[in-house]
Design an enzyme around this catalytic site. Structure first.
Site, mmCIF file in Angstrom:
data_model
loop_
_atom_site.group_PDB
_atom_site.id
_atom_site.type_symbol
_atom_site.label_atom_id
_atom_site.label_comp_id
_atom_site.label_asym_id
_atom_site.label_seq_id
_atom_site.Cartn_x
_atom_site.Cartn_y
_atom_site.Cartn_z
ATOM 1 N N ASP A 61 0.835 -1.214 0.000
ATOM 2 C CA ASP A 61 0.000 0.000 0.000
ATOM 3 C C ASP A 61 0.861 1.251 0.000
ATOM 4 O O ASP A 61 0.594 2.208 -0.731
ATOM 5 C CB ASP A 61 -0.897 0.003 1.238
ATOM 6 C CG ASP A 61 -1.992 -1.036 1.169
ATOM 7 O OD1 ASP A 61 -2.756 -1.021 0.205
ATOM 8 O OD2 ASP A 61 -2.078 -1.854 2.092
ATOM 9 N N SER A 62 1.880 1.265 0.843
ATOM 10 C CA SER A 62 2.716 2.461 0.968
ATOM 11 C C SER A 62 3.517 2.729 -0.295
ATOM 12 O O SER A 62 3.700 3.880 -0.697
ATOM 13 C CB SER A 62 3.649 2.319 2.178
ATOM 14 O OG SER A 62 2.905 2.214 3.374
#
Length: 399
Positions: free
Chosen positions: A171-172
């Site tokens: 996600d990051s």
């Protein structure tokens, strides 16, 4: 250097939730963009409840990922909520969303529709698999993108199933690439006046970090495997024991650096030994060399070992935990951790803005807001809604 922030002329509307979209918004907000986060009026972003530790029932993750943002509420499943977003977007530079492809379109918020009133809008879309292709419509959490992008297979010990990092890496990464794409699209808008879509897929963001994995297979037929704490043929670069039970990472795989390590060990002859004299030779003798270094490091206390290695110019360091970061003088000197006031938890520490800019650095101005904290500021002051309209929207559960 003054208090001006480099992105303080940008307005960002954030429709995403959880992490992939909101982390992109956090990065833009860190450098001054006005980030208006639109949340469901009933529950808000699930990140408000997520996190391992929740003192007083409060998430410790939310104040970080929502820092520097403003919160308004709108039920996007209603025509009234969708109209509020259209009006917000008309006054914005960027729209961030991380719903499944087609969701904005079902809500009448397709980029093509939004461009009719705001042709310069940059629409940043973060998903598991991208906006097109056979997998586009699938549910796509970060963990699935990590597996598909290749990083899961090569993470962990060779005799165990693939492991994961203890953070939401996929996600990051997708959010970071989304932020990069957003800034590129804004730069291009300065030339043409037109916005565009930034399509950031989690699996592609992970794939982008996989170094030469693809040509290794395509050209050489080599399949990377899990190798635990080491990289194949890169030696010495591992975690070694100390006399007081600490762990120290030593990275001396370059020829000149290995010579310095050998001198620190009082064994300069190691650098001339044909088993260790070159990068390639050390790679072939990795296990033997690691065992030799471990026998030496285990006789020295961690502090003394690190001082000795630093004196000889050998890259080395502890395996840091959070408590180590708070005690470390380099973290303090660089202000890597910043402390803010939290309305319920008091002093609240979190990582500072990265990277550092010499003239216009980013800044954490406040922790994540309460749900709908800025409804009046945004809907009344920015959109010009009167008290009766706001009261009606509240009564209908739209905001």
């Amino acid at each position: 250097m003054d208090d001006a922030l480099p992105l303080d002329d940008l307005r960002v509307i954030e429709l995403g939730q959880l992490l992939a979209g909101p982390f992109c918004g956090q990065l833009l907000g860190d450098f001054g963009a006005e980030v208006i986060k639109v949340e469901d009026p009933r529950t808000g972003d699930p990140m408000r409840q997520w996190g391992r530790e929740k003192p007083y029932g409060k998430s410790l993750w939310w104040p970080v990922v929502a820092r520097n943002k403003k919160s308004v509420t709108a039920d996007l499943r209603t025509e009234e909520g969708q109209d509020l977003v259209r009006r917000l977007v008309a006054e914005a530079d960027v729209l961030i969303e991380n719903f499944r492809p087609g969701t904005l379109e079902r809500w009448g918020l397709a980029p093509e529709k939004l461009w009719e009133t705001n042709p310069g809008l940059v629409v940043t879309r973060v998903t598991g698999f991208g906006q097109n292709g056979p997998y586009a419509g699938r549910a796509g959490y970060g963990s699935i993108g990590e597996a598909m992008g290749g990083i899961r297979y090569v993470t962990g010990d060779p005799d165990r199933p693939p492991a994961r990092a203890g953070i939401s890496l996929g996600d990051s990464l997708a959010a970071t690439f989304a932020c990069l794409g957003t800034l590129v699209a804004l730069h291009q808008r300065g030339r043409t006046g037109k916005g565009q879509i930034v399509d950031s897929a989690i699996y592609e963001a992970v794939l982008a970090m996989m170094e030469s994995l693809v040509p290794e297979w395509q050209v050489a037929g080599y399949q990377r495997e899990r190798t635990g704490t080491t990289l194949p043929n890169v030696s010495p670069s591992n975690v070694y024991p100390t006399a007081d039970g600490e762990m120290v990472l030593i990275a001396a795989n370059q020829d000149t650096v290995f010579r310095r390590l050998a001198e620190a060990m009082h064994e300069p002859e190691l650098a001339e030994d044909e088993r260790y004299a070159t990068h390639g030779a050390r790679g072939q003798s990795m296990q033997e060399l690691d065992e030799h270094i471990a026998r030496w490091s285990a006789t020295v206390k961690a502090d003394d070992l690190l001082e000795l290695l630093h004196e000889h110019g050998v890259p080395a360091g502890r395996i840091f935990r959070a408590k180590d970061m708070f005690a470390d003088p380099h973290f303090a000197a660089r202000e890597a951790i910043v402390r803010l006031a939290h309305p319920d938890l008091g002093e609240f520490a979190m990582h500072n803005v990265a990277p550092k800019l010499s003239e216009t650095p980013g800044r954490v101005r406040h922790v994540g807001p309460e749900l709908g904290e800025h409804n009046d500021d945004i809907y009344r002051d920015l959109l010009g809604l009167d008290d009766d309209t706001l009261s009606s929207l509240r009564s209908a559960g739209v905001i």
